[in-house]
Design a protein around this motif. Structure first.
Motif, mmCIF file in Angstrom:
data_model
loop_
_atom_site.group_PDB
_atom_site.id
_atom_site.type_symbol
_atom_site.label_atom_id
_atom_site.label_comp_id
_atom_site.label_asym_id
_atom_site.label_seq_id
_atom_site.Cartn_x
_atom_site.Cartn_y
_atom_site.Cartn_z
ATOM 1 N N ARG A 44 0.708 -1.330 0.324
ATOM 2 C CA ARG A 44 0.109 -0.019 -0.008
ATOM 3 C C ARG A 44 0.742 1.021 -0.289
ATOM 4 O O ARG A 44 2.007 0.974 0.672
ATOM 5 N N CYS A 45 0.536 2.790 -0.821
ATOM 6 C CA CYS A 45 0.890 3.716 -0.877
ATOM 7 C C CYS A 45 1.129 3.854 0.908
ATOM 8 O O CYS A 45 -0.070 4.309 1.380
ATOM 9 N N PRO A 46 2.427 4.338 1.662
ATOM 10 C CA PRO A 46 3.062 4.989 2.566
ATOM 11 C C PRO A 46 2.006 6.710 3.228
ATOM 12 O O PRO A 46 1.491 6.339 4.127
ATOM 13 N N PHE A 47 1.631 7.252 1.918
ATOM 14 C CA PHE A 47 0.944 8.400 2.112
ATOM 15 C C PHE A 47 -0.729 7.990 2.242
ATOM 16 O O PHE A 47 -1.003 9.671 2.411
ATOM 17 N N CYS A 48 -0.700 7.217 1.223
ATOM 18 C CA CYS A 48 -2.522 7.302 1.383
ATOM 19 C C CYS A 48 -3.549 5.997 1.936
ATOM 20 O O CYS A 48 -4.400 5.545 1.981
ATOM 21 N N ALA A 49 -2.438 4.756 2.222
ATOM 22 C CA ALA A 49 -3.149 3.473 2.339
ATOM 23 C C ALA A 49 -3.902 2.667 1.190
ATOM 24 O O ALA A 49 -4.135 1.903 1.781
ATOM 25 N N TYR A 50 -3.829 3.330 0.091
ATOM 26 C CA TYR A 50 -4.399 3.173 -0.894
ATOM 27 C C TYR A 50 -4.044 1.931 -1.727
ATOM 28 O O TYR A 50 -2.687 2.162 -1.356
ATOM 29 N N PRO A 51 -4.485 0.500 -1.353
ATOM 30 C CA PRO A 51 -3.618 -0.636 -2.091
ATOM 31 C C PRO A 51 -2.197 -0.537 -3.605
ATOM 32 O O PRO A 51 -3.387 0.114 -4.635
ATOM 33 N N ILE A 52 -1.180 -0.842 -3.657
ATOM 34 C CA ILE A 52 -0.163 -0.516 -5.106
ATOM 35 C C ILE A 52 -1.066 -1.620 -6.055
ATOM 36 O O ILE A 52 -1.188 -2.941 -5.152
ATOM 37 N N MET A 53 -1.455 -1.659 -7.312
ATOM 38 C CA MET A 53 -1.766 -2.371 -8.092
ATOM 39 C C MET A 53 -0.597 -2.358 -9.286
ATOM 40 O O MET A 53 0.136 -1.387 -9.654
ATOM 41 N N GLY A 54 -0.854 -3.804 -9.688
ATOM 42 C CA GLY A 54 -0.323 -4.313 -10.701
ATOM 43 C C GLY A 54 0.967 -4.708 -10.620
ATOM 44 O O GLY A 54 2.200 -4.333 -9.406
ATOM 45 N N TYR A 55 2.004 -4.724 -11.398
ATOM 46 C CA TYR A 55 3.681 -5.270 -11.231
ATOM 47 C C TYR A 55 4.664 -4.141 -12.127
ATOM 48 O O TYR A 55 4.089 -4.042 -13.531
ATOM 49 N N PRO A 56 5.436 -3.367 -11.673
ATOM 50 C CA PRO A 56 6.069 -3.461 -10.087
ATOM 51 C C PRO A 56 4.870 -2.462 -8.866
ATOM 52 O O PRO A 56 5.651 -2.645 -8.186
ATOM 53 N N GLY A 57 4.295 -2.140 -9.602
ATOM 54 C CA GLY A 57 3.748 -1.103 -8.652
ATOM 55 C C GLY A 57 3.943 0.416 -8.804
ATOM 56 O O GLY A 57 3.252 0.930 -7.576
ATOM 57 N N TYR A 58 4.734 0.803 -9.394
ATOM 58 C CA TYR A 58 4.811 2.066 -9.733
ATOM 59 C C TYR A 58 5.289 2.491 -11.370
ATOM 60 O O TYR A 58 6.390 1.432 -12.095
ATOM 61 N N VAL A 59 5.607 3.540 -11.153
ATOM 62 C CA VAL A 59 6.043 4.117 -12.649
ATOM 63 C C VAL A 59 7.669 5.058 -12.536
ATOM 64 O O VAL A 59 6.681 5.653 -11.249
ATOM 65 N N GLN A 60 8.253 5.122 -13.422
ATOM 66 C CA GLN A 60 9.309 6.439 -13.569
ATOM 67 C C GLN A 60 8.728 7.524 -13.753
ATOM 68 O O GLN A 60 8.478 7.449 -15.420
ATOM 69 N N LEU A 61 8.602 8.972 -13.575
ATOM 70 C CA LEU A 61 8.609 9.724 -13.967
ATOM 71 C C LEU A 61 9.531 10.274 -14.985
ATOM 72 O O LEU A 61 10.255 10.789 -14.532
ATOM 73 N N LEU A 62 8.826 11.123 -16.036
ATOM 74 C CA LEU A 62 9.323 11.548 -17.613
ATOM 75 C C LEU A 62 8.865 13.128 -17.754
ATOM 76 O O LEU A 62 7.369 13.268 -17.849
ATOM 77 N N TRP A 63 10.096 14.048 -17.187
ATOM 78 C CA TRP A 63 9.443 15.253 -17.251
ATOM 79 C C TRP A 63 9.588 15.650 -18.984
ATOM 80 O O TRP A 63 10.230 14.822 -19.884
ATOM 81 N N ASP A 64 9.507 16.782 -19.519
ATOM 82 C CA ASP A 64 9.353 17.333 -21.156
ATOM 83 C C ASP A 64 10.677 17.509 -20.717
ATOM 84 O O ASP A 64 11.515 17.006 -21.614
ATOM 85 N N SER A 65 11.494 17.700 -20.218
ATOM 86 C CA SER A 65 13.161 17.491 -20.142
ATOM 87 C C SER A 65 13.684 16.630 -20.420
ATOM 88 O O SER A 65 14.742 16.372 -21.004
ATOM 89 N N GLN A 66 12.870 15.736 -20.407
ATOM 90 C CA GLN A 66 13.891 14.030 -20.550
ATOM 91 C C GLN A 66 12.928 13.030 -21.584
ATOM 92 O O GLN A 66 13.471 12.422 -21.707
#
Length: 446
Positions: A424-446
Protein backbone atom coordinates in the motif's frame (compact mmCIF):
# COMPACT_ATOMS: atom_id res chain seq x y z
CA UNK A 1 44.45 48.71 61.79
CA UNK A 2 43.22 45.60 60.06
CA UNK A 3 44.11 45.18 56.42
CA UNK A 4 41.38 44.32 53.87
CA UNK A 5 41.92 40.74 52.83
CA UNK A 6 39.94 38.12 50.92
CA UNK A 7 39.32 34.59 52.09
CA UNK A 8 37.12 31.62 51.21
CA UNK A 9 34.08 30.73 53.26
CA UNK A 10 33.18 27.16 54.10
CA UNK A 11 30.86 26.94 51.08
CA UNK A 12 33.66 28.03 48.76
CA UNK A 13 32.32 31.54 47.98
CA UNK A 14 34.67 34.50 48.08
CA UNK A 15 34.39 36.86 51.09
CA UNK A 16 36.24 40.00 52.13
CA UNK A 17 37.12 41.36 55.57
CA UNK A 18 36.51 45.02 56.15
CA UNK A 19 37.68 46.20 59.54
CA UNK A 20 37.45 42.67 60.89
CA UNK A 21 33.83 42.24 59.69
CA UNK A 22 33.49 39.71 56.86
CA UNK A 23 31.62 40.96 53.82
CA UNK A 24 30.25 38.33 51.39
CA UNK A 25 30.93 38.93 47.71
CA UNK A 26 27.97 37.93 45.57
CA UNK A 27 28.70 34.94 43.39
CA UNK A 28 27.79 35.49 39.74
CA UNK A 29 25.09 33.13 38.61
CA UNK A 30 25.84 31.25 35.42
CA UNK A 31 22.74 30.16 33.51
CA UNK A 32 22.18 26.45 33.45
CA UNK A 33 22.60 24.81 30.09
CA UNK A 34 19.35 23.00 29.26
CA UNK A 35 19.81 19.28 28.96
CA UNK A 36 18.94 17.85 25.53
CA UNK A 37 15.71 15.89 25.50
CA UNK A 38 16.12 12.13 25.15
CA UNK A 39 13.98 10.88 22.27
CA UNK A 40 13.36 7.15 21.95
CA UNK A 41 11.71 7.29 18.53
CA UNK A 42 8.52 8.27 16.74
CA UNK A 43 5.38 6.54 15.50
CA UNK A 44 3.90 7.65 12.18
CA UNK A 45 0.43 6.73 10.90
CA UNK A 46 0.72 4.94 7.56
CA UNK A 47 -1.72 6.56 5.13
CA UNK A 48 -1.45 10.18 6.32
CA UNK A 49 0.68 12.46 4.14
CA UNK A 50 1.69 14.89 6.85
CA UNK A 51 -0.81 16.49 9.22
CA UNK A 52 -4.50 15.48 8.90
CA UNK A 53 -6.72 17.86 6.96
CA UNK A 54 -8.11 19.21 10.24
CA UNK A 55 -4.61 19.62 11.67
CA UNK A 56 -3.02 17.80 14.58
CA UNK A 57 -5.50 17.87 17.45
CA UNK A 58 -4.07 17.13 20.87
CA UNK A 59 -3.32 13.42 21.19
CA UNK A 60 -4.83 12.67 17.75
CA UNK A 61 -1.93 13.35 15.44
CA UNK A 62 -0.29 11.93 12.33
CA UNK A 63 2.83 11.14 14.35
CA UNK A 64 3.81 10.78 17.99
CA UNK A 65 7.30 11.36 19.41
CA UNK A 66 8.25 9.17 22.38
CA UNK A 67 10.52 11.10 24.73
CA UNK A 68 11.92 10.35 28.17
CA UNK A 69 9.46 11.34 30.86
CA UNK A 70 10.45 13.39 33.92
CA UNK A 71 9.91 10.22 35.97
CA UNK A 72 9.71 6.62 34.87
CA UNK A 73 6.16 5.24 34.77
CA UNK A 74 6.96 1.72 33.60
CA UNK A 75 5.65 -1.51 35.10
CA UNK A 76 7.05 -4.93 35.93
CA UNK A 77 5.37 -8.25 36.71
CA UNK A 78 5.28 -9.08 40.42
CA UNK A 79 3.17 -12.23 40.85
CA UNK A 80 0.24 -14.28 39.62
CA UNK A 81 -2.81 -15.33 41.65
CA UNK A 82 -5.91 -17.40 40.95
CA UNK A 83 -9.46 -16.49 41.92
CA UNK A 84 -11.91 -19.39 42.16
CA UNK A 85 -15.58 -18.49 42.56
CA UNK A 86 -17.92 -21.43 41.85
CA UNK A 87 -21.29 -20.78 40.24
CA UNK A 88 -20.81 -17.05 39.85
CA UNK A 89 -22.01 -15.01 36.90
CA UNK A 90 -19.49 -13.28 34.67
CA UNK A 91 -20.53 -9.92 36.08
CA UNK A 92 -19.96 -11.04 39.67
CA UNK A 93 -16.68 -12.71 38.75
CA UNK A 94 -15.42 -9.52 37.06
CA UNK A 95 -16.50 -7.48 40.08
CA UNK A 96 -14.57 -9.79 42.39
CA UNK A 97 -11.51 -9.50 40.17
CA UNK A 98 -11.66 -5.73 40.47
CA UNK A 99 -12.26 -5.78 44.22
CA UNK A 100 -9.65 -8.41 45.06
CA UNK A 101 -7.11 -7.02 47.46
CA UNK A 102 -3.66 -6.29 46.12
CA UNK A 103 -0.90 -3.94 47.21
CA UNK A 104 0.30 -3.53 43.62
CA UNK A 105 -0.61 -0.66 41.31
CA UNK A 106 -1.74 -2.45 38.11
CA UNK A 107 -3.17 -5.82 37.15
CA UNK A 108 -4.08 -8.03 34.19
CA UNK A 109 -7.24 -10.10 34.74
CA UNK A 110 -7.97 -13.12 32.55
CA UNK A 111 -11.17 -15.14 32.72
CA UNK A 112 -10.33 -18.82 32.31
CA UNK A 113 -13.87 -20.12 32.63
CA UNK A 114 -17.11 -19.31 34.43
CA UNK A 115 -15.70 -20.18 37.84
CA UNK A 116 -12.04 -19.25 37.57
CA UNK A 117 -9.89 -16.29 36.66
CA UNK A 118 -6.21 -15.40 36.91
CA UNK A 119 -4.83 -12.02 37.99
CA UNK A 120 -1.25 -10.97 37.23
CA UNK A 121 -0.05 -8.09 39.40
CA UNK A 122 2.25 -5.34 38.13
CA UNK A 123 4.08 -2.67 40.08
CA UNK A 124 6.00 0.45 39.19
CA UNK A 125 9.36 0.27 37.44
CA UNK A 126 11.22 3.60 37.54
CA UNK A 127 13.82 2.37 35.01
CA UNK A 128 11.34 2.40 32.09
CA UNK A 129 8.79 4.68 30.46
CA UNK A 130 5.44 3.33 29.26
CA UNK A 131 3.36 4.80 26.41
CA UNK A 132 -0.15 3.60 25.57
CA UNK A 133 -1.99 3.61 22.23
CA UNK A 134 -5.66 3.14 21.39
CA UNK A 135 -8.82 4.85 20.22
CA UNK A 136 -10.01 5.76 23.72
CA UNK A 137 -10.18 9.44 24.62
CA UNK A 138 -9.16 8.67 28.21
CA UNK A 139 -6.15 10.65 29.42
CA UNK A 140 -4.28 7.41 30.07
CA UNK A 141 -3.87 7.02 26.27
CA UNK A 142 -0.81 8.89 24.97
CA UNK A 143 -1.46 8.46 21.24
CA UNK A 144 -5.04 8.24 19.95
CA UNK A 145 -5.40 6.23 16.74
CA UNK A 146 -8.38 5.41 14.54
CA UNK A 147 -9.07 3.10 11.62
CA UNK A 148 -7.64 4.47 8.38
CA UNK A 149 -9.79 3.32 5.45
CA UNK A 150 -8.38 4.30 2.01
CA UNK A 151 -10.51 6.89 0.24
CA UNK A 152 -12.08 5.27 -2.86
CA UNK A 153 -11.53 8.44 -4.88
CA UNK A 154 -7.75 8.27 -4.29
CA UNK A 155 -7.78 12.08 -4.29
CA UNK A 156 -8.13 12.65 -0.55
CA UNK A 157 -6.70 11.33 2.70
CA UNK A 158 -8.09 8.08 4.19
CA UNK A 159 -11.53 8.04 5.78
CA UNK A 160 -11.33 8.13 9.57
CA UNK A 161 -13.23 5.40 11.41
CA UNK A 162 -13.18 3.95 14.91
CA UNK A 163 -14.72 0.53 14.55
CA UNK A 164 -12.01 -2.10 15.01
CA UNK A 165 -9.05 -0.51 16.81
CA UNK A 166 -9.20 -1.39 20.50
CA UNK A 167 -9.79 1.35 23.06
CA UNK A 168 -6.60 0.26 24.85
CA UNK A 169 -4.76 -1.43 22.00
CA UNK A 170 -1.12 -1.75 23.04
CA UNK A 171 1.70 -0.31 25.06
CA UNK A 172 5.33 0.50 24.28
CA UNK A 173 7.89 0.33 27.07
CA UNK A 174 11.23 2.14 26.64
CA UNK A 175 14.33 1.78 28.80
CA UNK A 176 15.33 5.16 30.24
CA UNK A 177 19.06 4.44 29.95
CA UNK A 178 21.15 3.69 26.84
CA UNK A 179 20.60 2.01 24.45
CA UNK A 180 16.96 3.11 25.11
CA UNK A 181 15.47 -0.19 23.92
CA UNK A 182 11.75 -0.01 23.05
CA UNK A 183 9.47 -3.05 23.36
CA UNK A 184 5.91 -3.69 22.20
CA UNK A 185 3.19 -5.37 24.28
CA UNK A 186 -0.40 -6.20 23.40
CA UNK A 187 -3.21 -4.49 25.34
CA UNK A 188 -3.11 -1.30 27.39
CA UNK A 189 -4.22 -0.47 30.92
CA UNK A 190 -7.54 1.33 31.42
CA UNK A 191 -8.12 4.28 33.82
CA UNK A 192 -8.58 1.77 36.68
CA UNK A 193 -5.05 0.48 35.90
CA UNK A 194 -6.41 -2.85 34.69
CA UNK A 195 -6.29 -5.00 31.58
CA UNK A 196 -9.35 -7.26 31.50
CA UNK A 197 -9.33 -10.12 28.98
CA UNK A 198 -12.50 -12.07 28.29
CA UNK A 199 -12.95 -15.82 28.20
CA UNK A 200 -12.78 -15.70 24.39
CA UNK A 201 -9.22 -14.32 24.31
CA UNK A 202 -6.61 -17.02 23.49
CA UNK A 203 -4.74 -17.93 26.68
CA UNK A 204 -2.04 -20.44 27.64
CA UNK A 205 0.60 -21.19 30.27
CA UNK A 206 4.18 -20.29 29.40
CA UNK A 207 6.64 -23.11 29.95
CA UNK A 208 9.44 -20.73 30.95
CA UNK A 209 7.79 -19.45 34.15
CA UNK A 210 4.33 -21.08 34.40
CA UNK A 211 2.70 -17.66 33.99
CA UNK A 212 -0.51 -17.22 32.00
CA UNK A 213 -0.16 -15.24 28.75
CA UNK A 214 -2.77 -14.15 26.21
CA UNK A 215 -3.57 -12.44 22.93
CA UNK A 216 -6.10 -9.66 22.41
CA UNK A 217 -9.26 -10.23 20.37
CA UNK A 218 -8.08 -8.76 17.05
CA UNK A 219 -4.38 -8.96 17.79
CA UNK A 220 -1.35 -6.66 17.79
CA UNK A 221 0.89 -7.41 14.81
CA UNK A 222 4.55 -6.60 14.27
CA UNK A 223 6.63 -6.69 11.07
CA UNK A 224 10.41 -6.29 11.32
CA UNK A 225 12.38 -5.38 8.15
CA UNK A 226 15.12 -7.88 7.41
CA UNK A 227 18.30 -5.84 6.96
CA UNK A 228 17.02 -2.52 8.29
CA UNK A 229 14.94 0.25 6.77
CA UNK A 230 16.69 0.18 3.41
CA UNK A 231 15.72 -0.29 -0.23
CA UNK A 232 17.77 -3.49 -0.46
CA UNK A 233 16.17 -5.09 2.62
CA UNK A 234 13.24 -7.50 2.67
CA UNK A 235 10.11 -6.73 4.68
CA UNK A 236 10.07 -9.94 6.77
CA UNK A 237 6.97 -11.70 8.07
CA UNK A 238 4.12 -10.42 10.19
CA UNK A 239 4.11 -11.75 13.76
CA UNK A 240 1.71 -11.38 16.67
CA UNK A 241 2.78 -9.98 20.05
CA UNK A 242 1.21 -11.21 23.29
CA UNK A 243 0.28 -9.34 26.46
CA UNK A 244 3.58 -10.48 28.01
CA UNK A 245 5.54 -9.43 24.91
CA UNK A 246 6.28 -12.85 23.42
CA UNK A 247 6.21 -13.28 19.63
CA UNK A 248 4.12 -15.83 17.73
CA UNK A 249 3.21 -16.62 14.16
CA UNK A 250 -0.05 -15.13 12.93
CA UNK A 251 -3.28 -16.92 13.67
CA UNK A 252 -5.21 -18.61 10.85
CA UNK A 253 -7.63 -15.68 10.99
CA UNK A 254 -7.42 -12.41 12.85
CA UNK A 255 -9.91 -13.36 15.58
CA UNK A 256 -9.14 -17.09 15.75
CA UNK A 257 -9.16 -18.46 19.31
CA UNK A 258 -6.04 -20.56 18.68
CA UNK A 259 -2.71 -18.73 18.78
CA UNK A 260 0.01 -19.32 16.21
CA UNK A 261 3.20 -21.26 16.82
CA UNK A 262 6.02 -19.60 18.81
CA UNK A 263 8.68 -17.72 16.83
CA UNK A 264 11.97 -18.57 18.53
CA UNK A 265 14.78 -16.11 17.96
CA UNK A 266 12.38 -13.21 17.35
CA UNK A 267 11.57 -10.53 19.90
CA UNK A 268 9.21 -7.65 20.57
CA UNK A 269 12.05 -5.09 20.39
CA UNK A 270 11.19 -2.30 17.96
CA UNK A 271 13.78 -1.74 15.23
CA UNK A 272 13.94 1.14 12.79
CA UNK A 273 11.38 0.77 10.02
CA UNK A 274 9.22 -1.87 11.72
CA UNK A 275 5.44 -1.74 11.34
CA UNK A 276 2.81 -2.14 14.07
CA UNK A 277 -0.72 -3.06 13.02
CA UNK A 278 -3.65 -2.58 15.42
CA UNK A 279 -6.40 -4.04 13.21
CA UNK A 280 -7.48 -0.93 11.37
CA UNK A 281 -4.45 1.31 11.53
CA UNK A 282 -0.77 0.62 10.77
CA UNK A 283 2.07 2.58 12.38
CA UNK A 284 5.68 3.00 11.28
CA UNK A 285 8.36 3.08 13.99
CA UNK A 286 11.42 5.26 13.38
CA UNK A 287 14.18 5.08 15.99
CA UNK A 288 15.72 8.40 16.98
CA UNK A 289 19.26 7.41 15.95
CA UNK A 290 18.29 6.15 12.50
CA UNK A 291 15.83 9.00 11.99
CA UNK A 292 18.68 11.51 12.31
CA UNK A 293 20.49 9.78 9.45
CA UNK A 294 17.55 9.69 6.99
CA UNK A 295 15.83 12.49 5.04
CA UNK A 296 14.34 15.29 7.12
CA UNK A 297 11.24 17.36 6.39
CA UNK A 298 13.49 20.09 5.01
CA UNK A 299 15.33 17.73 2.67
CA UNK A 300 12.08 16.30 1.32
CA UNK A 301 10.73 19.80 0.74
CA UNK A 302 14.01 20.71 -0.99
CA UNK A 303 13.38 17.85 -3.45
CA UNK A 304 9.93 19.30 -4.17
CA UNK A 305 11.38 22.78 -4.64
CA UNK A 306 14.09 21.49 -6.99
CA UNK A 307 11.41 19.95 -9.17
CA UNK A 308 9.46 23.20 -9.21
CA UNK A 309 12.62 25.23 -9.89
CA UNK A 310 13.27 23.21 -13.05
CA UNK A 311 9.98 24.69 -14.36
CA UNK A 312 8.65 21.54 -16.02
CA UNK A 313 6.08 22.14 -18.74
CA UNK A 314 3.08 20.30 -20.09
CA UNK A 315 3.94 19.13 -23.64
CA UNK A 316 0.36 19.84 -24.73
CA UNK A 317 -0.70 23.00 -22.89
CA UNK A 318 2.88 24.36 -22.56
CA UNK A 319 2.01 25.64 -19.07
CA UNK A 320 4.45 25.42 -16.15
CA UNK A 321 3.75 22.64 -13.63
CA UNK A 322 4.22 22.86 -9.87
CA UNK A 323 3.78 20.69 -6.78
CA UNK A 324 2.03 22.25 -3.79
CA UNK A 325 3.74 22.43 -0.40
CA UNK A 326 0.57 21.15 1.27
CA UNK A 327 -1.52 18.02 0.90
CA UNK A 328 -4.19 20.01 -0.92
CA UNK A 329 -3.82 20.26 -4.67
CA UNK A 330 -2.32 23.36 -6.23
CA UNK A 331 -4.08 25.41 -8.90
CA UNK A 332 -5.79 23.52 -11.66
CA UNK A 333 -3.51 25.02 -14.33
CA UNK A 334 -0.26 24.03 -12.63
CA UNK A 335 -1.06 20.64 -11.09
CA UNK A 336 1.04 17.83 -12.65
CA UNK A 337 -0.68 14.76 -14.10
CA UNK A 338 0.92 11.59 -15.44
CA UNK A 339 0.17 8.66 -17.70
CA UNK A 340 0.89 5.73 -15.43
CA UNK A 341 1.57 3.32 -18.28
CA UNK A 342 4.60 5.24 -19.52
CA UNK A 343 5.32 7.89 -16.86
CA UNK A 344 5.11 10.97 -19.12
CA UNK A 345 4.13 14.03 -17.08
CA UNK A 346 1.59 16.54 -18.38
CA UNK A 347 -0.76 19.15 -17.04
CA UNK A 348 -4.50 18.71 -17.06
CA UNK A 349 -5.76 18.72 -20.63
CA UNK A 350 -8.61 17.29 -22.64
CA UNK A 351 -6.56 15.59 -25.35
CA UNK A 352 -8.14 12.16 -25.95
CA UNK A 353 -10.46 12.81 -22.99
CA UNK A 354 -13.22 10.93 -24.79
CA UNK A 355 -11.27 7.70 -24.68
CA UNK A 356 -12.58 6.56 -21.30
CA UNK A 357 -12.01 9.36 -18.81
CA UNK A 358 -9.00 9.16 -16.50
CA UNK A 359 -8.85 5.38 -16.47
CA UNK A 360 -8.04 4.91 -20.16
CA UNK A 361 -6.17 7.73 -21.86
CA UNK A 362 -3.68 7.65 -24.73
CA UNK A 363 -0.35 9.40 -24.10
CA UNK A 364 0.25 11.91 -26.93
CA UNK A 365 4.01 11.35 -26.75
CA UNK A 366 4.30 7.54 -26.91
CA UNK A 367 0.72 6.45 -27.68
CA UNK A 368 0.57 4.03 -24.75
CA UNK A 369 -2.89 3.63 -23.24
CA UNK A 370 -3.44 3.59 -19.51
CA UNK A 371 -4.59 5.55 -16.42
CA UNK A 372 -4.13 9.33 -16.42
CA UNK A 373 -4.01 10.60 -12.82
CA UNK A 374 -3.24 13.70 -10.82
CA UNK A 375 0.16 13.61 -9.10
CA UNK A 376 0.61 14.54 -5.46
CA UNK A 377 3.93 14.94 -3.73
CA UNK A 378 4.73 12.68 -0.77
CA UNK A 379 5.37 15.13 2.07
CA UNK A 380 5.88 12.85 5.11
CA UNK A 381 9.66 12.49 5.41
CA UNK A 382 9.49 9.51 7.80
CA UNK A 383 8.47 7.30 4.85
CA UNK A 384 11.50 8.33 2.75
CA UNK A 385 14.71 6.36 2.29
CA UNK A 386 16.50 8.91 0.09
CA UNK A 387 15.96 12.18 -1.78
CA UNK A 388 17.48 11.32 -5.14
CA UNK A 389 16.51 13.48 -8.12
CA UNK A 390 14.81 10.54 -9.88
CA UNK A 391 11.12 10.68 -9.06
CA UNK A 392 8.63 7.84 -9.20
CA UNK A 393 4.90 7.55 -8.67
CA UNK A 394 2.86 4.82 -7.04
CA UNK A 395 0.25 3.11 -9.21
CA UNK A 396 -2.65 3.91 -9.17
CA UNK A 397 -2.82 6.71 -6.55
CA UNK A 398 -0.13 8.92 -8.11
CA UNK A 399 1.79 9.89 -4.98
CA UNK A 400 5.31 10.97 -5.89
CA UNK A 401 8.49 10.12 -3.98
CA UNK A 402 12.13 9.19 -4.53
CA UNK A 403 13.26 6.00 -6.26
CA UNK A 404 14.35 4.00 -3.21
CA UNK A 405 11.28 5.07 -1.25
CA UNK A 406 8.82 3.91 -3.88
CA UNK A 407 10.64 0.66 -4.59
CA UNK A 408 10.81 -0.23 -0.90
CA UNK A 409 7.15 0.37 -0.07
CA UNK A 410 5.96 -1.42 -3.21
CA UNK A 411 7.08 -4.74 -1.72
CA UNK A 412 5.91 -4.30 1.89
CA UNK A 413 2.69 -6.26 2.66
CA UNK A 414 0.37 -4.26 4.93
CA UNK A 415 -2.89 -5.60 6.41
CA UNK A 416 -5.91 -4.59 4.36
CA UNK A 417 -9.27 -5.56 5.80
CA UNK A 418 -9.56 -8.48 8.21
CA UNK A 419 -7.45 -11.01 6.29
CA UNK A 420 -5.60 -9.56 3.28
CA UNK A 421 -1.99 -8.41 3.09
CA UNK A 422 -1.33 -5.93 0.26
CA UNK A 423 1.42 -3.47 -0.65
CA UNK A 424 0.00 0.00 0.00
CA UNK A 425 1.09 3.56 -0.65
CA UNK A 426 2.37 4.95 2.68
CA UNK A 427 1.04 8.42 1.88
CA UNK A 428 -2.63 7.44 1.38
CA UNK A 429 -2.87 3.71 2.32
CA UNK A 430 -4.40 2.89 -1.07
CA UNK A 431 -3.44 -0.60 -2.36
CA UNK A 432 -0.70 -0.65 -4.98
CA UNK A 433 -1.78 -2.34 -8.20
CA UNK A 434 0.04 -4.18 -10.97
CA UNK A 435 3.71 -5.01 -11.25
CA UNK A 436 5.98 -3.44 -10.20
CA UNK A 437 3.38 -1.06 -8.71
CA UNK A 438 5.21 2.16 -9.60
CA UNK A 439 6.41 4.11 -12.64
CA UNK A 440 9.35 6.43 -13.23
CA UNK A 441 8.17 9.92 -14.07
CA UNK A 442 9.39 11.41 -17.35
CA UNK A 443 9.35 15.20 -17.41
CA UNK A 444 9.46 17.37 -20.54
CA UNK A 445 13.23 17.78 -20.21
CA UNK A 446 13.62 14.00 -20.38
Amino acid sequence: MADDSAYLSKDGSSQESDGGVPRRRKRSKTPRTPQPQIVYGELVVVGLNGSPSGGNDGRYRHKFVLSRRPRGNGLKVMNQRTIVTPAQSKEKLLKQQQQSTSSYSHSVSMTINRDKSVVIDYDTDASTDMFQLGRSMDSIIDFIVFDMIPNPSRTAEPVRSNSTVSRYACRIVCERDPPYTARLYAAGFDPQHQIVLSEQAPKWTRKSDNMIDALTTNGVMLLQPQGGFDASSEPGLWREVSVAGDVYQMRKSRADRERGAPSPGESNILTDGCLIDLCGVTLLWRSSISRSQTPSDGQVDALRRRLNASRPQCPVGLNTLQFSSTTSASGIDSQPYAYLKCGHVHGQHEWDASGGGGERRTCPLCRKVGPYVKLRFGLESAFYLDTSSKTYAFVPCGHVASEKTVKYWSKVPIPYGPEELLARCPFCAYPIMGYPGYVQLLWDSQ
